[in-house]
Structure formats: structure tokens, C-alpha cells
Design a protein around this motif. Structure first.
Motif, short mmCIF file in Angstrom:
data_model
loop_
_atom_site.label_atom_id
_atom_site.label_comp_id
_atom_site.label_asym_id
_atom_site.label_seq_id
_atom_site.Cartn_x
_atom_site.Cartn_y
_atom_site.Cartn_z
N VAL A 115 28.16 20.39 -6.22
CA VAL A 115 27.78 19.65 -5.01
C VAL A 115 26.93 18.44 -5.38
CG1 VAL A 115 26.39 19.75 -2.90
CG2 VAL A 115 27.99 21.59 -3.42
N ASP A 116 25.97 18.62 -6.29
CA ASP A 116 25.14 17.51 -6.73
C ASP A 116 25.98 16.40 -7.35
OD1 ASP A 116 22.89 18.84 -5.85
OD2 ASP A 116 22.29 19.54 -7.87
N ALA A 117 26.94 16.77 -8.17
CA ALA A 117 27.81 15.78 -8.81
C ALA A 117 28.65 15.05 -7.76
CB ALA A 117 28.70 16.45 -9.84
N LEU A 118 29.17 15.79 -6.80
CA LEU A 118 29.97 15.17 -5.74
C LEU A 118 29.13 14.23 -4.88
CD1 LEU A 118 32.17 18.20 -4.65
CD2 LEU A 118 32.96 16.11 -5.76
N GLU A 119 27.91 14.63 -4.56
CA GLU A 119 27.03 13.76 -3.77
C GLU A 119 26.72 12.47 -4.52
OE1 GLU A 119 23.74 16.36 -2.90
OE2 GLU A 119 24.62 16.98 -0.99
N ALA A 120 26.49 12.58 -5.82
CA ALA A 120 26.21 11.39 -6.62
C ALA A 120 27.44 10.47 -6.66
CB ALA A 120 25.81 11.79 -8.04
N THR A 121 28.62 11.05 -6.74
CA THR A 121 29.85 10.26 -6.75
C THR A 121 30.06 9.56 -5.42
OG1 THR A 121 30.86 11.77 -8.35
CG2 THR A 121 32.36 10.38 -7.07
#
Length: 96
Positions: free
Chosen positions: A74-80
């Protein structure tokens, strides 16, 4: 596999296995809390594989991702998404 570093490496392997990830030399070296040589990583994985087979922990019983794994995704997707939004704003601004 007696010393503290070896025990920590075996624990990292165990944590990866619980997340459904097969421990590899590269992953172990990346996730270890200290610098690990290739030889140390290989030895740790061999030790983990030998002991986990006896304990039945080599692979998780279910394929459910762990909360920590989902949180990282989720953190990676939010950053993307944030990066993409900035790129869109930049493109829109350059067209004005």
C-alpha cells in the motif's frame, strides 16, 4: 550457526517465509540489519532450510499475505500515485 549474527539471519529467513517469500541470497542481504557477505547469506539459508524442514516452516500453510506485506505494498502504491499525480500536474502546467 552458533553466533548472534547467524541467529539473526535465520530469523530474517523465517520472517520472509512467514510472509510467503522464499529466502534468497539477494533478499537476505538486502533485509539483514547488518552487512552480510554472500557466503554468510548462503550458510544462513542452508541452515534455515535444514531447520525449517524439520519444523514444517519452510513455506506458509496458507497463501494469505501478512499485514506487514500488505502495508508495504500500500505504501509503495501510494508513493506511485503521488508521483503520477505530480507528473500530471507538471504536464498540465506546461501546456498552459
Amino acid at each position: 550457526m552458533q553466533n548472534n549474527n547467524s541467529q539473526q539471519l535465520a530469523q530474517v529467513c523465517s520472517d520472509m517465509a512467514e510472509e510467503g517469500v522464499t529466502p534468497t541470497v539477494g533478499l537476505l542481504r538486502a533485509k539483514a540489519p547488518f552487512k552480510v557477505s554472500v557466503t554468510e547469506a548462503i550458510d544462513a539459508i542452508k541452515y534455515f532450510n535444514a531447520t525449517s524442514k524439520n519444523q514444517g516452516k519452510a513455506k506458509p500453510k496458507d497463501k494469505e499475505p501478512s499485514l506487514a506485506s500488505l502495508s508495504r505494498k500500500v505504501d509503495a502504491l501510494e508513493a506511485t500515485v503521488q508521483r503520477l499525480e505530480q507528473q500530471i500536474r507538471s504536464l498540465l502546467d506546461s501546456q498552459k
